[in-house]
Design a protein around this motif. Sequence first.
Motif, PDB file in Angstrom:
ATOM      1  N   ALA A 102       0.837  -1.202   0.000  1.00 54.73           N
ATOM      2  CA  ALA A 102       0.000   0.000   0.000  1.00 54.73           C
ATOM      3  C   ALA A 102       0.868   1.245   0.000  1.00 54.73           C
ATOM      4  O   ALA A 102       1.960   1.258   0.581  1.00 54.73           O
ATOM      5  CB  ALA A 102      -0.901   0.014   1.231  1.00 54.73           C
ATOM      6  N   VAL A 103       0.377   2.284  -0.652  1.00 57.09           N
ATOM      7  CA  VAL A 103       0.990   3.603  -0.513  1.00 57.09           C
ATOM      8  C   VAL A 103       0.380   4.241   0.729  1.00 57.09           C
ATOM      9  O   VAL A 103      -0.846   4.228   0.908  1.00 57.09           O
ATOM     10  CB  VAL A 103       0.746   4.458  -1.771  1.00 57.09           C
ATOM     11  N   THR A 104       1.238   4.782   1.600  1.00 60.61           N
ATOM     12  CA  THR A 104       0.730   5.281   2.882  1.00 60.61           C
ATOM     13  C   THR A 104       0.678   6.800   2.940  1.00 60.61           C
ATOM     14  O   THR A 104      -0.072   7.355   3.739  1.00 60.61           O
ATOM     15  CB  THR A 104       1.607   4.760   4.038  1.00 60.61           C
ATOM     16  N   ALA A 105       1.465   7.484   2.122  1.00 60.69           N
ATOM     17  CA  ALA A 105       1.433   8.943   2.162  1.00 60.69           C
ATOM     18  C   ALA A 105       1.977   9.529   0.870  1.00 60.69           C
ATOM     19  O   ALA A 105       2.779   8.901   0.177  1.00 60.69           O
ATOM     20  CB  ALA A 105       2.261   9.467   3.342  1.00 60.69           C
ATOM     21  N   VAL A 106       1.505  10.730   0.570  1.00 57.03           N
ATOM     22  CA  VAL A 106       1.975  11.479  -0.590  1.00 57.03           C
ATOM     23  C   VAL A 106       2.518  12.799  -0.080  1.00 57.03           C
ATOM     24  O   VAL A 106       1.848  13.489   0.690  1.00 57.03           O
ATOM     25  CB  VAL A 106       0.810  11.742  -1.575  1.00 57.03           C
ATOM     26  N   ASP A 107       3.734  13.154  -0.486  1.00 55.71           N
ATOM     27  CA  ASP A 107       4.287  14.464  -0.165  1.00 55.71           C
ATOM     28  C   ASP A 107       4.333  15.253  -1.471  1.00 55.71           C
ATOM     29  O   ASP A 107       5.178  15.017  -2.325  1.00 55.71           O
ATOM     30  CB  ASP A 107       5.694  14.306   0.436  1.00 55.71           C
ATOM     31  N   GLU A 124      -8.667   8.743   1.037  1.00 58.60           N
ATOM     32  CA  GLU A 124      -7.870   9.065   2.221  1.00 58.60           C
ATOM     33  C   GLU A 124      -6.491   9.642   1.899  1.00 58.60           C
ATOM     34  O   GLU A 124      -6.054  10.589   2.541  1.00 58.60           O
ATOM     35  CB  GLU A 124      -7.782   7.856   3.170  1.00 58.60           C
ATOM     36  N   LEU A 125      -5.817   9.092   0.880  1.00 58.62           N
ATOM     37  CA  LEU A 125      -4.488   9.620   0.521  1.00 58.62           C
ATOM     38  C   LEU A 125      -4.617  11.045   0.015  1.00 58.62           C
ATOM     39  O   LEU A 125      -3.823  11.916   0.365  1.00 58.62           O
ATOM     40  CB  LEU A 125      -3.867   8.779  -0.596  1.00 58.62           C
ATOM     41  N   ALA A 126      -5.627  11.259  -0.842  1.00 61.54           N
ATOM     42  CA  ALA A 126      -5.823  12.578  -1.439  1.00 61.54           C
ATOM     43  C   ALA A 126      -6.137  13.620  -0.366  1.00 61.54           C
ATOM     44  O   ALA A 126      -5.600  14.735  -0.381  1.00 61.54           O
ATOM     45  CB  ALA A 126      -6.948  12.519  -2.468  1.00 61.54           C
ATOM     46  N   LEU A 127      -6.993  13.237   0.575  1.00 57.00           N
ATOM     47  CA  LEU A 127      -7.356  14.153   1.660  1.00 57.00           C
ATOM     48  C   LEU A 127      -6.123  14.530   2.474  1.00 57.00           C
ATOM     49  O   LEU A 127      -5.877  15.708   2.743  1.00 57.00           O
ATOM     50  CB  LEU A 127      -8.361  13.478   2.588  1.00 57.00           C
ATOM     51  N   ALA A 128      -5.357  13.510   2.864  1.00 58.34           N
ATOM     52  CA  ALA A 128      -4.175  13.768   3.691  1.00 58.34           C
ATOM     53  C   ALA A 128      -3.162  14.628   2.944  1.00 58.34           C
ATOM     54  O   ALA A 128      -2.417  15.388   3.550  1.00 58.34           O
ATOM     55  CB  ALA A 128      -3.536  12.446   4.125  1.00 58.34           C
TER      56      ALA A 128
END
Lengths: 424, 108
Positions: free
Chosen positions: A91-96, A257-261
């Motif tokens: 899984a991808v957990t975060a996007v910077d 969820e990723l997009a929101l974060a």
Amino acid sequence: MPTPAHPAPGHPGGHVVVVGNGQAGMQLIDSLRAGGYAGAITVFGEEPHAPYQRPPLSKDYLAAGADPEPLPLRAARFFLEHDVDARHGVAVTAVDRHARTVAAADGTTLRYTTLVLATGARNRPLAVPGSGLAGIHGLRTLDDAERVHAHLGRAANVVVIGAGFIGLEFAAAAAARGANVTVLEYGPRPLGRAVSATMSGHIAAAHVRDGIDLRLGDGIAAFVGTDGHVTAAVAGSGAEYPADLVMVGVGVLPRTELALAAGLEVDNGIVVDGALRTSDPNIFALGDCANFPQPRLGARARLESVQNATDQARHAAAAILGETGEYDELPWFWSHQGTLKLQIAGLSQPGDGTVLRGDPATGKFSVFCFRDGRLAAVESVNAPADHMAARRALAAGRTLDPDQAADPTFDFKAWSRDPAPAAV
Amino acid sequence: MSTITFHHGDGAVDTLDVAPGTSVMRAAVSNGVRGIVGECGGQAMCATCHVYVRPGYLAVLPEIGDDEDEMLDCTADPRDPRRSRLGCQVTLGEGLDTLEVDVPGSQV
Ligand SMILES: Cc1cc2nc3c(=O)[nH]c(=O)nc-3n(C[C@H](O)[C@H](O)[C@H](O)COP(=O)(O)OP(=O)(O)OC[C@H]3O[C@@H](n4cnc5c(N)ncnc54)[C@H](O)[C@@H]3O)c2cc1C
Ligand code: FES
């Protein structure tokens, strides 16, 4: 000018990172390579499986003696031949967005030039008492389908919550395997938001004829059980239905969820423009998770279908390769429910005028939906020729007279192929 | 095991051994044979699994069903009145132990 750290996406130094190896993500990769993209591609998929097709999971896959192997979306060989770094089960957990990196559950951090969010949707959970009992299932993933398949052969009484596509497909499959099937639907008709009232009525009648107990206007209030396993579903009306297997099909929630974060704009899905770009121009979103401008409705929409996922993927791949243009493909959909092969071209809306073509008593007919005097959608049952003709006509923006649509002597198929239609 | 051979327009050939009961579409999609899409998962609803069956095998094929017939009128590459089939509606085994098909140039 692209800086060395962020080469242009079409450049051999580009890196397209795709989150989600489902229908949309895999088609995007295929279309990128077919379009000549020479840079690196990495795709992450959270499920511990090679990419597979979801639609059969609620249809053929549930039949007795069905092939236990899912139908792949792309074979293993595809990733080698197309030089794709596939991380199945990660899984991808975060996007910077500022560093243009993604962090993955395997501990790696990757830099992207273009990021594609093709994260799909998850089943909407039920929040009624007893929802945690064993024997209560949803159906989205291969793991779900394997669990349900194993249980289905032993289930005598099946209760389906929600008369949407997946609920009705499952109900038909369970009935075909000999279970007593009850469907509880809170709304007044099945497929309430997806098809015209005319079509909905015919679908309800067909399921009832096939022995399914369709309870409309009655929602689920609670589940009761013994030893942690469900034994009955209690409806809002107080009626109690014995159940050793429950299928919950009350819709999905887009995976945002990723997009929101990451601070992207989200509103019933990840908000994208006509090119399928998010509020960050280096990030695209497509498929079940994307909320896009739908020119045919003159409104935003989020659609859940193979057509939507694959056509959006083709469009986004072209956009990544530098093409401009607004996404405007004709929506179409199919659903196979027991003896009903339903196909839909276009999007019907409440308030559309409808015209029947063919006789529902023969089990083969279509409902033509008109809006503002123009053909807007065609819903067909066991009439693939009508469906394909409707797709041709609607994609070309053509319309016909409601009287023509209803006239059995009018050759709709030939008309739809007429290369030089008279002005209508 | 049954054997199916896919001939591509550029002369390339894929030959696969598959278990009896496997459809032409599933064989192709599971093994990454290019040019066969199978977008509807074998429901005879998308016509993206179109193949041209080589003449020597036409006599042993199952008959074309109504749905298949209608969808074959809607293939991306033109229908051949004798040789066109939907790969998802033709299953190997039961008298069809070998099969050779040509893959159309386009499916979408
Ligand atoms: C049972 C069932 C039957 C269906 N039947 C039909 C049908 O008959 N006709 C039709 O047109 N459509 C049907 N659909 C709908 C169709 O399958 C979907 O619309 C389509 O799969 C959407 O593609 P997608 O790529 O957007 O999402 P998905 O195919 O859901 O793929 C998204 C993937 O992304 C992964 N993911 C999400 N977040 C992350 C993350 N952070 N890191 C890594 N991976 C992540 C998910 O695990 C998932 O595998 C059906 C769906 C289901 C569930
Ligand atoms: S797979 Fe869709 S028609 Fe054969």
